[in-house]
Motif scaffolding. Structure first.
Motif, PDB file in Angstrom:
ATOM      1  N   MET A 228       0.990  -1.118  -0.065  1.00 20.46           N
ATOM      2  CA  MET A 228       0.436  -0.104   0.227  1.00 20.46           C
ATOM      3  C   MET A 228       0.912   1.329  -0.206  1.00 20.46           C
ATOM      4  N   PRO A 229       0.577   2.343  -0.899  1.00 23.75           N
ATOM      5  CA  PRO A 229       0.727   2.950  -0.937  1.00 23.75           C
ATOM      6  C   PRO A 229       1.609   4.204   0.989  1.00 23.75           C
ATOM      7  N   GLU A 230       2.209   4.667   0.817  1.00 20.80           N
ATOM      8  CA  GLU A 230       3.004   5.484   1.885  1.00 20.80           C
ATOM      9  C   GLU A 230       2.061   6.830   1.976  1.00 20.80           C
ATOM     10  N   ASN A 231       2.100   7.895   3.075  1.00 19.47           N
ATOM     11  CA  ASN A 231       1.885   8.253   3.813  1.00 19.47           C
ATOM     12  C   ASN A 231       0.720   9.157   3.352  1.00 19.47           C
ATOM     13  N   ILE A 232      -0.634   7.974   3.818  1.00 19.01           N
ATOM     14  CA  ILE A 232      -2.322   8.221   3.340  1.00 19.01           C
ATOM     15  C   ILE A 232      -2.952   8.659   4.272  1.00 19.01           C
ATOM     16  N   THR A 233      -3.783   9.306   4.668  1.00 21.53           N
ATOM     17  CA  THR A 233      -4.191   9.991   4.948  1.00 21.53           C
ATOM     18  C   THR A 233      -5.652  10.476   5.327  1.00 21.53           C
ATOM     19  N   ILE A 234      -6.378   9.814   6.524  1.00 24.10           N
ATOM     20  CA  ILE A 234      -8.051  10.035   5.359  1.00 24.10           C
ATOM     21  C   ILE A 234      -8.556  11.057   6.464  1.00 24.10           C
ATOM     22  N   ARG A 235      -9.589  12.034   6.274  1.00 22.29           N
ATOM     23  CA  ARG A 235     -10.289  13.450   7.549  1.00 22.29           C
ATOM     24  C   ARG A 235     -11.696  13.229   6.749  1.00 22.29           C
ATOM     25  N   LEU A 236     -11.954  14.107   7.181  1.00 21.54           N
ATOM     26  CA  LEU A 236     -13.117  14.456   7.148  1.00 21.54           C
ATOM     27  C   LEU A 236     -13.330  15.006   6.039  1.00 21.54           C
ATOM     28  N   LEU A 237     -14.081  15.021   5.085  1.00 15.49           N
ATOM     29  CA  LEU A 237     -14.553  16.373   4.373  1.00 15.49           C
ATOM     30  C   LEU A 237     -15.341  17.149   4.211  1.00 15.49           C
ATOM     31  N   THR A 238     -16.176  18.580   4.328  1.00 18.80           N
ATOM     32  CA  THR A 238     -16.601  19.773   4.774  1.00 18.80           C
ATOM     33  C   THR A 238     -16.925  20.000   2.924  1.00 18.80           C
ATOM     34  N   THR A 239     -17.633  20.859   3.452  1.00 17.47           N
ATOM     35  CA  THR A 239     -18.173  21.825   2.004  1.00 17.47           C
ATOM     36  C   THR A 239     -17.024  22.379   0.898  1.00 17.47           C
ATOM     37  N   GLU A 240     -16.103  22.698   1.862  1.00 16.12           N
ATOM     38  CA  GLU A 240     -15.049  23.200   0.840  1.00 16.12           C
ATOM     39  C   GLU A 240     -14.153  22.368   0.288  1.00 16.12           C
ATOM     40  N   ASP A 241     -14.749  20.999   0.562  1.00 11.67           N
ATOM     41  CA  ASP A 241     -13.782  20.055  -0.275  1.00 11.67           C
ATOM     42  C   ASP A 241     -14.208  19.922  -1.528  1.00 11.67           C
ATOM     43  N   ILE A 242     -15.867  19.955  -1.758  1.00 11.43           N
ATOM     44  CA  ILE A 242     -16.430  19.546  -2.636  1.00 11.43           C
ATOM     45  C   ILE A 242     -15.664  19.399  -4.423  1.00 11.43           C
ATOM     46  N   PRO A 243     -15.430  20.841  -4.764  1.00 16.51           N
ATOM     47  CA  PRO A 243     -14.657  20.854  -6.511  1.00 16.51           C
ATOM     48  C   PRO A 243     -13.742  19.640  -6.255  1.00 16.51           C
ATOM     49  N   ALA A 244     -13.074  19.460  -5.148  1.00 16.86           N
ATOM     50  CA  ALA A 244     -12.357  18.054  -5.436  1.00 16.86           C
ATOM     51  C   ALA A 244     -13.164  16.721  -5.129  1.00 16.86           C
ATOM     52  N   VAL A 245     -14.101  16.715  -4.334  1.00 13.26           N
ATOM     53  CA  VAL A 245     -14.815  15.412  -4.694  1.00 13.26           C
ATOM     54  C   VAL A 245     -15.542  15.243  -6.128  1.00 13.26           C
ATOM     55  N   GLN A 246     -16.092  16.082  -6.503  1.00 13.52           N
ATOM     56  CA  GLN A 246     -16.519  16.592  -8.120  1.00 13.52           C
ATOM     57  C   GLN A 246     -15.704  16.054  -9.378  1.00 13.52           C
ATOM     58  N   THR A 247     -14.706  16.311  -9.505  1.00 15.59           N
ATOM     59  CA  THR A 247     -13.635  15.832  -9.837  1.00 15.59           C
ATOM     60  C   THR A 247     -13.345  15.013 -10.051  1.00 15.59           C
ATOM     61  N   ILE A 248     -12.916  14.389  -8.836  1.00 15.55           N
ATOM     62  CA  ILE A 248     -12.611  12.567  -7.954  1.00 15.55           C
ATOM     63  C   ILE A 248     -14.025  11.532  -8.483  1.00 15.55           C
ATOM     64  N   ALA A 249     -15.281  12.056  -8.323  1.00 11.93           N
ATOM     65  CA  ALA A 249     -16.666  11.906  -9.208  1.00 11.93           C
ATOM     66  C   ALA A 249     -16.361  11.386 -10.768  1.00 11.93           C
ATOM     67  N   GLU A 250     -16.328  12.907 -11.803  1.00 12.14           N
ATOM     68  CA  GLU A 250     -16.290  13.039 -12.491  1.00 12.14           C
ATOM     69  C   GLU A 250     -14.832  12.089 -13.459  1.00 12.14           C
ATOM     70  N   VAL A 251     -14.321  11.521 -12.674  1.00  9.52           N
ATOM     71  CA  VAL A 251     -12.787  11.233 -13.359  1.00  9.52           C
ATOM     72  C   VAL A 251     -13.122   9.865 -13.576  1.00  9.52           C
ATOM     73  N   ALA A 252     -13.488   9.424 -12.395  1.00  5.73           N
ATOM     74  CA  ALA A 252     -13.625   8.188 -11.600  1.00  5.73           C
ATOM     75  C   ALA A 252     -14.917   6.944 -13.113  1.00  5.73           C
ATOM     76  N   TRP A 253     -16.037   8.333 -12.797  1.00  7.13           N
ATOM     77  CA  TRP A 253     -17.601   7.719 -13.231  1.00  7.13           C
ATOM     78  C   TRP A 253     -17.446   7.653 -15.010  1.00  7.13           C
ATOM     79  N   ARG A 254     -16.476   8.312 -15.236  1.00 12.05           N
ATOM     80  CA  ARG A 254     -16.414   8.366 -17.508  1.00 12.05           C
ATOM     81  C   ARG A 254     -15.226   7.881 -17.463  1.00 12.05           C
ATOM     82  N   ALA A 255     -14.384   7.005 -16.229  1.00 13.12           N
ATOM     83  CA  ALA A 255     -13.376   6.245 -16.385  1.00 13.12           C
ATOM     84  C   ALA A 255     -14.445   4.739 -16.476  1.00 13.12           C
TER      85      ALA A 255
END
Length: 167
Positions: free
Chosen positions: A1-28
């Motif tokens: 597994m990759p190193e330097n993994i962190t997991i944290r709660l996302l907020t409304t400020e993270d919405i653009p990053a969530v949208q980007t991952i959803a767009e890329v993941a869904w289209r792939a």
């Protein structure tokens, strides 16, 4: 597994990053499973800034998995009642797949849901999404039922419902 993994709660400020991952993941991933028209419809419906903000407001927990400081994937879950949590979303950047990051997100959601009082985690997955089905089954999920839900605009979500006991 990759190193330097962190997991944290996302907020409304993270919405653009969530949208980007959803767009890329869904289209792939989803072409060949559902139509391009349905992909567009579902992305616009479930990943609009307004919808994601509303989800967060009503208590859906979005957690992000960061690898080398970059958001590589996310999951969204909520407590449905005192004992059942529901995993709404789990997506990774295509280049992050196959490294165990999805399992780390599942583990994190499971721990958070259990801490919130849930004894079961449920999810729905498209019947044709073989890679995801195999991943969920590898992580201990068991198929409960088959469902087909009309989501409007002539589209359906033809899914299997899976669950896992949280112990």
């Amino acid at each position: 597994m990759p190193e330097n993994i962190t997991i944290r709660l996302l907020t409304t400020e993270d919405i653009p990053a969530v949208q980007t991952i959803a767009e890329v993941a869904w289209r792939a991933h989803y072409p060949g499973i559902i139509s391009l028209e349905q992909i567009d419809y579902m992305l616009n419906w479930m990943y609009s800034t307004e919808q994601l903000g509303s989800d967060i407001q009503r208590g859906v927990k979005f957690i992000g998995l960061f690898s080398q400081g970059e958001l590589s994937g996310f999951a969204a879950w909520e407590l449905l009642d005192a004992s059942i949590a529901y995993l709404h979303k789990l997506y990774l950047r295509p280049e992050a797949m196959g490294a165990g990051l999805g399992s780390q997100l599942i583990s994190s959601v499971s721990l958070q849901a259990k801490a919130a009082g849930a004894s079961m985690l449920k999810l729905a997955v498209n019947k044709e999404n073989v890679k995801a089905i195999k991943a969920y089954e590898r992580n201990g999920f068991v198929r409960l039922e088959s469902v087909c839900n009309d989501i409007g605009n002539g589209f359906v979500m033809d899914d299997y419902v899976y669950s896992i006991a949280l112990s």
